[in-house]
Design an enzyme around this catalytic site. Structure first.
Site, PDB file in Angstrom:
ATOM      1  CD  GLU A 144     -28.931  -2.607 -14.231  1.00  0.00           C
ATOM      2  OE1 GLU A 144     -29.356  -1.236 -14.374  1.00  0.00           O
ATOM      3  OE2 GLU A 144     -27.815  -2.999 -14.702  1.00  0.00           O
ATOM      4  CD  GLU A 298     -27.790  -5.214 -18.661  1.00  0.00           C
ATOM      5  OE1 GLU A 298     -27.095  -4.058 -18.809  1.00  0.00           O
ATOM      6  OE2 GLU A 298     -29.017  -5.287 -18.797  1.00  0.00           O
TER       7      GLU A 298
HETATM    8  C1  GAL Z   1     -27.761  -1.505 -17.582  1.00  0.00           C
HETATM    9  C2  GAL Z   1     -29.006  -1.632 -17.809  1.00  0.00           C
HETATM   10  C3  GAL Z   1     -29.229  -1.770 -19.320  1.00  0.00           C
HETATM   11  C4  GAL Z   1     -28.386  -0.519 -20.276  1.00  0.00           C
HETATM   12  C5  GAL Z   1     -26.989  -0.692 -19.555  1.00  0.00           C
HETATM   13  C6  GAL Z   1     -26.296   0.283 -20.219  1.00  0.00           C
HETATM   14  O1  GAL Z   1     -27.682  -1.122 -16.115  1.00  0.00           O
HETATM   15  O2  GAL Z   1     -29.836  -2.828 -17.332  1.00  0.00           O
HETATM   16  O3  GAL Z   1     -30.456  -1.686 -19.752  1.00  0.00           O
HETATM   17  O4  GAL Z   1     -28.827   0.629 -19.726  1.00  0.00           O
HETATM   18  O5  GAL Z   1     -27.204  -0.558 -18.092  1.00  0.00           O
HETATM   19  O6  GAL Z   1     -24.706   0.242 -19.784  1.00  0.00           O
END
Ligand code: GAL
Length: 636
Positions: A144, A298
């Site tokens: 990110e 994710e």
């Molecule tokens: C994302 C990040 C992850 C984790 C996740 C939690 O933005 O890439 O490492 O923090 O959020 O929701």
């Protein structure tokens, strides 16, 4: 290739004896791909230049033996503490001049020479170490991208970027309107990032800084990517974009540089609102990927944003995932495999929750893995993955510009306007995609322009050509107002779009109280004094002035909505413009090439025009979906 399935796997948080169980559980869940080591820099390089790869070797070997592939992370989002102590000048400085310390994550300055060097060193070390590892499927560079820094390194790099953009100071002074408040620059050295100022900052400077941050990070990503490509030419290189309100990079530009577009998505709404946001995110990702497959890198097995972390309702984990697949995802991944026991995100849900595998969540995770296996891969074909007849214009630069202070109303919200356009059509079953104003729009039946504050002369001209050629254009208020330097176009709003729309707006009148139009219901936040100049009024304000207009231009029609309508009012305008869909609210039907995905987000049985055999369950589909049911059938 079958769909990928898996998530972030952080084995370094667990004793080694857990790893074998992890692999066994992953196999049970149908996991095929895991992202390893996103934040493991300090464990891979515990002191400068000394690498400890042994543990990662063992993890990767175990995964390879279990038939699980790895999206191997280059952990440059979080430098180790030793690095930060040795190079305090590489720590992030906020706009208030506060130098952050390590102890969280993402605390670096991408312009700091020491950071760049250390980042490339660990990138190369990982590339050389694992280039031939059988588990390696993909490189996951960084995480990110998006932390802006305002330090002196950033200032120097910003000046270099500005010199390239403007050539000379005269052009910069002109673009930034520095004559105002006596900001005229006579030497490049006088220019800084937009640090804390006594009062309002210069909006053109602020916008250029955001462009610079995106480009500067992209320049570093390219260095990492090129290094990895040199070592492993066959292995795709990606990075995960963050969605929602925090986008610090220009995703259109970045998407031309990654081998695979990958996004993270965490809906802030619940229930149907979450489904709407999921469709929005997936359509954005597919649009950035230029219609090709992309990866959901994710998501979470529960809701993680907002004041409460709540569980997803039974079935929602799979339904959200299938929304992404329907809209072009080539895989579905989660953050993270096992919920952490300690650390800042110890309450973040995982695929294996704190409770362990004997849990509803893990059973749903396994069922999803099974379902994904049954969805056959796309046949190679020329046609796009998902057809969309309607495009919504989305330009992050225009959005950034509307985030500046000092606009005529603090209620102006470009992202909310874009979300509304998408949501209203989603509810009616109209599949949409997003386009940048510079894209060729000729293939779309309609183009929506929700609050596109900045627009270039070329893009405005192209919109005119689009309408004359037979397109339907629906422009909402606060569009076309400014050029790419945030300079307002004189002679009446909406500036560059005035002629196409056949209106001349003399004044803005932001609203404190709602008003009711002659048609399309209640309007809030914004109103305008609109003069017709070729257009006709379709709805009027209480005082009689035009509020919604349309103009026939060539073969097409250009609509203008000069105020903020509610969802049903906006849907009413779209219906009058010929864009009504036939879908039922909460029932999502999307065709991905020869497969039709039908998803029932409601609590009721729903009729659907879908028949065949569900590829997931093998059961017949006879035109009705049960509450929450999802099916995938071959298109007939
Ligand atoms: C994302 C990040 C992850 C984790 C996740 C939690 O933005 O890439 O490492 O923090 O959020 O929701």
């Amino acid at each position: 290739m079958p769909l990928w399935y898996g998530g972030d796997y952080n084995p370094e948080q667990w004793p080694e004896e857990v790893w074998a169980e992890d692999v066994a559980l992953m196999r049970r869940a149908g996991v095929t791909l895991v992202t390893v080591g996103v934040f493991a820099w300090s464990l891979l390089e515990p002191s400068e230049g000394r690498h400890t790869f042994g543990w990662l070797d063992r993890v990767l070997d175990l995964l390879a033996d279990g038939g699980i592939r790895v999206d191997l992370a280059v952990p440059t989002a979080s430098p180790p503490p030793w690095f930060s102590l040795a190079h305090p000048d590489a720590l992030t400085v906020t706009r208030d001049g506060v130098r952050l310390t390590h102890g969280s994550r993402d605390t670096y300055c991408v312009s700091a020479p020491a950071y760049r060097a250390a980042s490339l060193r660990i990138t190369r070390a990982l590339g050389e170490r694992y280039r031939d590892h059988p588990a390696l499927a993909m490189w996951h560079v960084h995480n990110e991208y998006g932390t802006p820094c305002h330090c002196d390194h950033a200032a120097a790099a910003f000046r270099t970027w500005l010199r390239e953009r403007y050539g000379g100071l005269d052009a910069l002074n002109d673009a930034w309107t520095t004559a105002f408040w006596g900001q005229h620059y006579s030497d490049w050295a006088q220019i800084t990032p937009p640090r804390a100022t006594q009062y309002l900052p210069n909006p053109a400077q602020a916008l250029d800084f955001r462009r610079f941050v995106s480009d500067e990070m992209l320049a570093h990503f390219r260095e990492q990517r090129d290094l990895l490509r040199e070592l492993t030419p066959e292995v795709p290189v990606t990075t995960n974009y963050v969605l929602a309100g925090w986008a610090s990079i220009d995703h259109w530009k970045w998407s031309r540089e990654v081998d695979l577009v990958a996004v993270d998505h965490y809906p802030s709404g619940r229930g149907t609102a979450a489904a709407e946001q999921t469709a929005f995110a997936a359509d954005l990702a597919r649009s950035w990927a230029d219609g090709r497959p992309w990866l959901l890198m994710e998501q979470a097995t529960g809701y993680v944003t907002g004041p409460r972390m709540t569980a997803k309702e039974p079935g929602e984990i799979a339904r959200h995932s299938l929304q992404h697949v329907a809209r072009g995802a080539k895989g579905v991944m989660f953050f993270q495999w096992r919920a952490s026991l300690g650390g800042a995100e110890q309450w973040h849900p995982g695929m294996v929750p704190h409770t362990g595998p004997d849990s509803r969540v893990f059973r749903e995770v396994c069922a999803l893995g099974e379902a994904l296996k049954r969805i056959p891969p796309d046949e190679p074909a020329d046609e796009p993955l998902v057809e969309a007849e309607v495009a919504i214009l989305w330009d992050e630069e225009a959005w950034w510009a509307v985030q500046a202070p000092g606009l005529p109303s603090a209620e102006l919200d470009c992202l909310a306007a874009v979300e509304q356009a998408h949501r209203v059509l989603w509810r009616q079953g109209v599949t949409t995609c997003f386009a940048h104003p510079s894209h060729d729009l000729s293939a779309y039946r309609a183009v929506l322009v929700p609050s596109l504050y900045l627009i270039s002369d070329e893009a405005a001209r192209d919109l005119g050509t689009y309408v004359r050629g037979g397109g339907t254009l629906v422009v909402s208020f606060f569009s076309g107002i400014a050029d790419e330097h945030t300079r307002i176009r004189p002679g009446g709003y909406p500036g560059a779009l005035r002629e196409i729309l056949g209106v001349r707006v003399e004044e803005f009148r932001p609203l404190a109280d709602a008003v009711t139009l002659t048609d399309f219901g209640v309007a809030t936040a914004w109103s305008e004094v609109v003069h017709l100049d070729g257009a006709e009024a379709v709805a009027r304000y209480p005082g009689g002035g035009p509020a919604v207009t349309r103009r026939r231009l060539g073969e097409g029609m250009a609509w203008y909505v000069s105020t903020r309508l509610g969802d049903s009012g906006y849907a009413g305008v779209l219906a009058r413009a010929g864009l009504a869909g036939s879908g039922a609210p909460g029932v999502e039907i999307v065709r991905r090439r020869d497969r039709v995905f039908a998803l029932n987000h409601t609590q009721d049985e729903q009729p659907v025009p879908v028949h065949g055999t569900d590829l997931i369950s093998g059961e017949p589909v006879t035109g009705v979906l049960n509450p929450g049911q999802c099916v995938v059938v071959r298109a007939t």
